[in-house]
Design a protein around this motif. Structure first.
Motif, PDB file in Angstrom:
ATOM      1  N   PHE A  42       0.611  -0.872  -0.206  1.00  0.00           N
ATOM      2  CA  PHE A  42      -0.286  -0.034  -0.031  1.00  0.00           C
ATOM      3  C   PHE A  42       1.007   1.294   0.052  1.00  0.00           C
ATOM      4  CE2 PHE A  42      -2.676  -3.078   1.733  1.00  0.00           C
ATOM      5  CZ  PHE A  42      -3.907  -3.009   0.945  1.00  0.00           C
ATOM      6  N   GLY A  43       0.987   1.819  -1.312  1.00  0.00           N
ATOM      7  CA  GLY A  43       1.599   3.519  -1.397  1.00  0.00           C
ATOM      8  C   GLY A  43       1.243   4.861  -0.878  1.00  0.00           C
ATOM      9  N   MET A  44       1.260   5.445  -1.355  1.00  0.00           N
ATOM     10  CA  MET A  44       0.840   6.777  -1.121  1.00  0.00           C
ATOM     11  C   MET A  44      -0.435   6.988  -2.383  1.00  0.00           C
ATOM     12  SD  MET A  44       3.604   9.375   0.487  1.00  0.00           S
ATOM     13  CE  MET A  44       4.570   8.068  -0.462  1.00  0.00           C
ATOM     14  N   CYS A  45       0.240   6.695  -3.595  1.00  0.00           N
ATOM     15  CA  CYS A  45      -0.620   6.372  -4.919  1.00  0.00           C
ATOM     16  C   CYS A  45      -1.346   5.848  -5.020  1.00  0.00           C
ATOM     17  CB  CYS A  45       0.257   7.134  -6.113  1.00  0.00           C
ATOM     18  SG  CYS A  45       0.776   8.843  -5.252  1.00  0.00           S
ATOM     19  N   GLY A  46      -1.304   4.400  -4.532  1.00  0.00           N
ATOM     20  CA  GLY A  46      -1.303   3.357  -5.012  1.00  0.00           C
ATOM     21  C   GLY A  46      -1.678   2.164  -4.804  1.00  0.00           C
ATOM     22  N   ARG A  47      -1.392   0.990  -5.161  1.00  0.00           N
ATOM     23  CA  ARG A  47      -1.132  -0.515  -5.030  1.00  0.00           C
ATOM     24  C   ARG A  47       0.617  -0.643  -5.642  1.00  0.00           C
ATOM     25  NH1 ARG A  47      -3.824  -3.678  -2.387  1.00  0.00           N
ATOM     26  NH2 ARG A  47      -2.163  -4.769  -1.458  1.00  0.00           N
ATOM     27  N   LEU A  48       1.456  -1.148  -4.605  1.00  0.00           N
ATOM     28  CA  LEU A  48       2.840  -0.821  -5.418  1.00  0.00           C
ATOM     29  C   LEU A  48       3.808  -2.513  -5.815  1.00  0.00           C
ATOM     30  CD1 LEU A  48       4.409   2.418  -3.255  1.00  0.00           C
ATOM     31  CD2 LEU A  48       4.712   1.890  -5.827  1.00  0.00           C
ATOM     32  N   ARG A  49       4.203  -2.271  -7.348  1.00  0.00           N
ATOM     33  CA  ARG A  49       5.269  -3.205  -6.920  1.00  0.00           C
ATOM     34  C   ARG A  49       6.696  -3.270  -7.697  1.00  0.00           C
ATOM     35  NH1 ARG A  49       3.870  -8.745  -6.179  1.00  0.00           N
ATOM     36  NH2 ARG A  49       1.918  -8.555  -7.179  1.00  0.00           N
ATOM     37  N   THR A  50       7.540  -3.553  -6.380  1.00  0.00           N
ATOM     38  CA  THR A  50       8.688  -3.344  -6.429  1.00  0.00           C
ATOM     39  C   THR A  50       9.282  -4.982  -6.838  1.00  0.00           C
ATOM     40  OG1 THR A  50       8.671  -4.343  -4.153  1.00  0.00           O
ATOM     41  CG2 THR A  50       8.572  -1.487  -4.677  1.00  0.00           C
ATOM     42  N   TRP A  51      11.308  -4.879  -7.176  1.00  0.00           N
ATOM     43  CA  TRP A  51      11.822  -5.749  -7.523  1.00  0.00           C
ATOM     44  C   TRP A  51      12.636  -6.155  -6.729  1.00  0.00           C
ATOM     45  CZ3 TRP A  51       9.347  -2.164 -10.827  1.00  0.00           C
ATOM     46  CH2 TRP A  51       8.015  -3.412 -12.005  1.00  0.00           C
ATOM     47  N   THR A  52      12.734  -7.484  -6.571  1.00  0.00           N
ATOM     48  CA  THR A  52      13.908  -7.668  -5.729  1.00  0.00           C
ATOM     49  C   THR A  52      14.919  -8.911  -6.369  1.00  0.00           C
ATOM     50  OG1 THR A  52      14.673  -9.330  -4.064  1.00  0.00           O
ATOM     51  CG2 THR A  52      13.081 -10.031  -5.482  1.00  0.00           C
ATOM     52  N   PRO A  53      16.274  -8.623  -6.167  1.00  0.00           N
ATOM     53  CA  PRO A  53      17.623  -9.200  -7.237  1.00  0.00           C
ATOM     54  C   PRO A  53      17.556 -10.344  -7.076  1.00  0.00           C
ATOM     55  CG  PRO A  53      18.193  -7.937  -6.116  1.00  0.00           C
ATOM     56  CD  PRO A  53      17.074  -7.881  -5.678  1.00  0.00           C
TER      57      PRO A  53
END
Length: 240
Positions: free
Chosen positions: A226-237
């Motif tokens: 849950f980000g400030m502007c919406g739902r966030l997807r980040t990446w992991t190496p």
């Protein structure tokens, strides 16, 4: 770890909130960054970015292919009209995650560090529904403050925005020393690495090219954050 660009660039995939706001539109939480530049690259859907800066209040249309940049101090809010999706590019990777953003809560909340922290922090040990409710309440409080700030800017002009900026800096100032330590070990170090590469090329030394590597990444497991502007997807190496 993922190699850094000079500037410490990071990326995330953002599905903008479609929750309705008190003013009848749908979207995210207005906020600014105190030391980092941010860019939006629209990949799907339609909407707007509402911004408040030294140039005043503005609305920018967003559709696939749109790109919009925000320098530090620009208050920005995303409005989702139809499935708005973005790739977010952030400068100074690590600093936004360490609290570089300040949300546009009403002034009494901004003046009280404990009240601000309580309003801005989402519960860690909670269900998805509970975290969603907290993110929505945080968004709604910032929308309220943003509306008040816009009215103040109409009445008092640029001084109203300057007063908000002063409050924003006071909120994050206790973290500045730790940010500098993080920045020195990442962004500044990578910039110096590029300087060394330039020196090597100028002297005809190709040794650093022999250290070339490829790093693959994959989406982090689990539900979007849950980000400030919406739902966030980040990446992991990944290794390889």
């Amino acid at each position: 770890m993922t190699p850094l660009f000079p500037g410490g660039t990071s990326i995330s995939d953002l599905a903008v909130y479609d929750w309705e706001c008190a003013d009848g539109v749908h979207g995210g939480t207005p906020h600014l960054h105190t030391v980092s530049t941010e860019a939006y690259v629209v990949t799907a859907g339609r909407g707007e970015a509402h911004t408040l800066s030294a140039a005043g209040f503005a609305r920018d249309r967003l559709e696939p292919g749109s790109v919009l940049w925000f320098s530090p101090g620009t208050i920005h809010r995303l409005v989702n009209e139809d499935g708005l999706r973005l790739v977010v590019i952030m400068q100074n990777a690590g600093l936004p995650e360490a609290g570089d953003a300040v949300l546009t809560f009403p002034a009494p909340v901004l003046r009280d560090p404990d009240a601000y922290r309580a309003a801005a922090t989402l519960p860690e040990q909670a269900s998805e529904d509970e975290r969603a409710a907290a993110a929505r309440a945080r968004r709604d409080l910032a929308i309220d403050g943003f509306g008040r700030l816009l009215r103040e800017v109409e009445e008092r002009g640029a001084q109203a925005l300057a007063d908000f900026h002063r409050l924003a800096v006071e909120i994050v100032r206790p973290r500045a020393a730790s940010w500098r330590e993080l920045w020195n070990g990442t962004v500044a170090a990578e910039t110096e690495r590029t300087r060394a590469h330039l020196d090597a090329v100028e002297s005809g030394d190709p040794a650093h090219l022999g250290q070339a590597t490829v790093v693959r990444t994959a989406p982090r497991p689990g539900p979007r954050a849950f980000g400030m502007c919406g739902r966030l997807r980040t990446w992991t190496p990944l290794t390889g």
